[in-house]
Design a protein around this motif. Structure first.
Motif: not given
Length: 413
Positions: A252-262, A324-336
């Motif tokens: 997970v760390t390698a696929e999505s390293p922590p970033v500081v928006p923006p 494993i998925m981001p929470v944003s994807v989990a939310q989209d899947i639960s809505q559809v």
């Protein structure tokens, strides 16, 4: 007379120049002239006698490189495959939305370790919407499908991989998903579940039947989408699976390293227009197997009737025990999922959630990824071989002892 003499000399000189140009052009055309192929050589196709070469090919002294465009009427023997896209490639029974949205799941108990006063969400609020603070550099919440009767399985996971709470700044939480079983007697009283959650703080109980695997996972995704920040990650797994925490967290760390928006954003295009702007990739990761084009079975085990699923193949999906998925994807899947008829049998919940619902997001198939290291992320154990499961976890834990981590008091050491 002098004027006419100059005019004649000028025109004569001009004629000689024109003649020289035509002569040079004729010579060049003759040098590069390629006679046409005879009828017995063409076989009805267009070819060229000159060998077309690339500047990257090996060149010998006898080679002459001439750059020619390929004839337009010669078909490419290897056409570029078109990536299978989303909604239009699903069977009609899943492509068409329900006229009314299905009701939301309701919850009796929520995990204090996540939503409580001293839980994970409060830690995030103290740090702010960033991964660069002092408290955490990322978070993964493991949503474990369980059963109200599986007390021993939950205890084993709390003693093994579920005991790790932090690995080098990445927070880890375990949440067991169980149902109320719609009032069906199971030998376990509601008060027992309340007591279990008061001790461990890791129970999410929804109103419904936890014997229906699809409902358990959809209830988990709905809760995650509504309760957790969008840049958290969630993992779907089962209570008879031992997870190799260091491998998974490193992935997970390698696929999505922590970033500081923006400072860093990723844009995900949506088919038909629009995009999603996020600090992380909107992808689903299959860490225990990947099926790209499995043929639909019509008889035997895992078979599906044509009236239930009419296509000959399933969309790409994660068939294993760890997704494993981001929470944003989990939310989209639960809505559809609320506008999609869950007509597939419960044992095909992976196909329905990670295949059909994911593709119904209309973002193509680039949003599902097979882990590079197939195997080693998790092991499914038999409930009768608890000792073997503990030994397996002990070996994985020994490999991460030298790394900074935090574990609970119930951990096996």
């Amino acid at each position: 007379m002098r004027y006419w003499g100059n005019y004649v000399r000028y025109r004569t000189k001009e004629a000689f120049v024109v003649a020289a140009v035509f002569f040079s052009s004729a010579c060049l055309l003759q040098m590069f002239h390629v006679p046409p192929l005879t009828s017995n050589e063409t076989n009805g196709q267009s070819h060229s006698r000159i060998k077309i070469r690339s500047i990257d090919d090996d060149v010998t002294d006898d080679d002459v490189i001439l750059k020619f465009e390929k004839p337009v009427n010669v078909a490419d023997p290897k056409p570029t495959p078109v990536k299978v896209r989303g909604l239009q490639n699903l069977p009609k029974e899943f492509r068409v939305n329900l006229k009314e949205e299905r009701a939301l799941f309701k919850y009796r108990i929520e995990p204090d370790r996540v939503v409580g006063a001293n839980g994970l969400l409060n830690t995030r609020r103290m740090q702010g919407h960033t991964w660069s603070g002092p408290y955490m550099s990322g978070a993964v919440v493991y949503l474990v499908a369980s059963n109200i009767q599986h007390i021993d399985r939950r205890s084993l996971l709390r003693e093994t991989w579920g005991s790790i709470r932090d690995l080098e700044g990445r927070k880890i939480e375990l949440v067991f998903i169980i149902g109320t079983n719609n009032g069906r007697q199971s030998g376990i009283m509601t008060s027992d579940i309340v007591t279990e959650n008061s001790v461990h703080g890791d129970i999410l109980q929804f109103v419904g039947d936890d014997h229906l695997a699809t409902n358990v996972r959809l209830a988990a995704l709905q809760w995650a989408g509504n309760s957790l920040p969008g840049d958290f990650y969630v993992a779907l797994t089962d209570d008879d699976v031992i997870v190799n925490i260091p491998y998974v967290m490193d992935y997970v760390t390698a696929e999505s390293p922590p970033v500081v928006p923006p400072a860093s954003v990723i844009m995900t295009s949506i088919e038909g227009g629009g995009s999603i702007v996020s600090s992380q990739s909107q992808r689903m990761f299959c860490l225990d197997g990947y099926e790209e084009s499995e043929v639909t079975k019509r008889d035997g085990h895992d078979s599906v009737n044509m009236s239930v699923y009419s296509s000959m193949k399933y969309p790409p999906y994660c068939p294993g025990d760890l997704v494993i998925m981001p929470v944003s994807v989990a939310q989209d899947i639960s809505q559809v999922a609320r506008v999609t008829q869950p007509s597939l049998p419960p044992h095909l919940h992976q196909v329905f959630i990670t295949g059909i619902l994911r593709r119904k997001l209309n973002r193509g198939d680039d949003n599902i990824v097979a882990a590079g290291r197939q195997g080693g992320y998790c092991i499914k154990y038999h409930p009768s071989k608890v000792t073997d499961a503990k030994i397996l976890w002990q070996g994985w834990y020994d490999g991460m002892r030298h790394r900074h981590h935090i574990y609970s008091m119930s951990a096996i050491r």
